[in-house]
Design an enzyme around this catalytic site. Structure first.
Site, mmCIF file in Angstrom:
data_model
loop_
_atom_site.group_PDB
_atom_site.id
_atom_site.type_symbol
_atom_site.label_atom_id
_atom_site.label_comp_id
_atom_site.label_asym_id
_atom_site.label_seq_id
_atom_site.Cartn_x
_atom_site.Cartn_y
_atom_site.Cartn_z
ATOM 1 N N HIS A 128 -50.972 -127.594 -21.583
ATOM 2 C CA HIS A 128 -52.368 -127.822 -21.861
ATOM 3 C C HIS A 128 -53.234 -126.397 -21.540
ATOM 4 O O HIS A 128 -52.581 -125.139 -21.316
ATOM 5 C CB HIS A 128 -52.944 -128.831 -21.207
ATOM 6 N N GLU B 43 -55.738 -132.112 -15.904
ATOM 7 C CA GLU B 43 -54.424 -131.835 -16.011
ATOM 8 C C GLU B 43 -54.275 -130.232 -16.102
ATOM 9 O O GLU B 43 -53.454 -129.474 -15.467
ATOM 10 C CB GLU B 43 -53.689 -132.388 -16.865
ATOM 11 N N GLU C 221 -43.287 -133.831 -14.513
ATOM 12 C CA GLU C 221 -44.626 -134.602 -14.636
ATOM 13 C C GLU C 221 -44.796 -135.074 -13.256
ATOM 14 O O GLU C 221 -44.091 -135.734 -12.430
ATOM 15 C CB GLU C 221 -44.577 -135.928 -15.373
HETATM 16 ZN ZN LIG Z 1 -49.360 -132.875 -20.293
#
Ligand SMILES: [Zn+2]
Length: 251
Positions: A10, A24, A141
């Protein structure tokens, strides 16, 4: 030389997942920068590149294009999860086998060892970053931003450091990276068989403003006043110590 491309997920107008006051895109950048800096400063024969080093928006294609054009040996994409859950998981492209699966096994193990996260397992997914990269790729993640406990951990710099350290340990093991040998120039102001003598000299040096401590080595108690990777800094400290009446040598 191993070329590792790090992709903080991102950025810019795309915050990624948000929750508990966190975004994030910020966390992925923090983790990625620390991975790059630790690998670069502590390991030999590793070349590092990042898809972004600031808060910029990038398409997925521009990220994989950059890794492919650079000729990376490995692509690591860093993300934070959301959507109900807790813990760490990572992804490789389905059924790629070795060496990608081996890298995933190693990096997964090291991240789980380094951080206090529930282990959600090693997974496979048809993600752009994994499919369009011309080299082995792993997408991690790192916790759930919308899970209160995970978010509280992610808000701590020490926890971010742990995540980065886990990835670094995994990459170092996966690619057989060697640690840099750092030569230290140690400034010593005394060496004694008697610990009491060493302690009292260290105390005397500390009260004169020198950050001294006692080190037990080869049957002697050595009073050290500093250690530097640059010899010039060690010589400068010797001058200051000599001017203050201490007998200082560089080891
Ligand atoms: Zn992501």
């Amino acid at each position: 030389m191993v070329k590792i491309f790090i992709d903080p997920g991102h950025g810019g107008s795309d915050p990624g997942a948000v929750g508990n006051g966190l975004q994030e895109k910020d966390l992925t950048l923090q983790i990625a920068i620390r991975i790059r800096d630790i690998l670069g400063s502590e390991y030999e024969n590793v070349e590092l590149n990042m898809s972004r080093t600031g808060d910029t928006a990038l398409s997925l294609s521009s990220r994989t294009n950059a890794a492919n054009a650079w000729g990376a040996d490995f692509l690591l994409s860093i993300h934070i999860n959301a959507g109900g859950g807790t813990g760490y998981e990572d992804f490789i492209y389905p059924n790629v086998g070795a060496p990608t699966a081996t890298y995933q096994n190693i990096i997964h193990e090291e991240v789980i060892k380094a951080v206090d996260f529930a282990d959600r397992g090693k997974k496979q997914a048809n993600f752009h970053m994994l499919r369009e990269s011309a080299m082995p790729a792993l997408l991690t993640e790192n916790g759930f931003i919308d899970h209160a406990n995970d978010a509280a951990k992610l808000a701590q710099p020490a926890f971010i450091e742990g995540i980065a350290r886990g990835h670094v340990n995994g990459l170092a093991r996966a690619f057989g990276l060697k640690k840099k040998q750092i030569n230290l120039f140690r400034v010593q102001i005394g060496a004694f068989r008697d610990k009491g003598n060493a302690d009292s000299l260290a105390a005397q040096a500390r009260s004169a403003g020198f950050d001294s401590f006692v080190l037990a080595e080869n049957g002697l108690y050595k009073v050290q006043a500093g250690a530097f990777s640059d010899r010039k800094n060690a010589e400068q400290l010797v001058q200051h110590l000599t001017a203050a009446g201490f007998e200082a040598i560089i080891l």
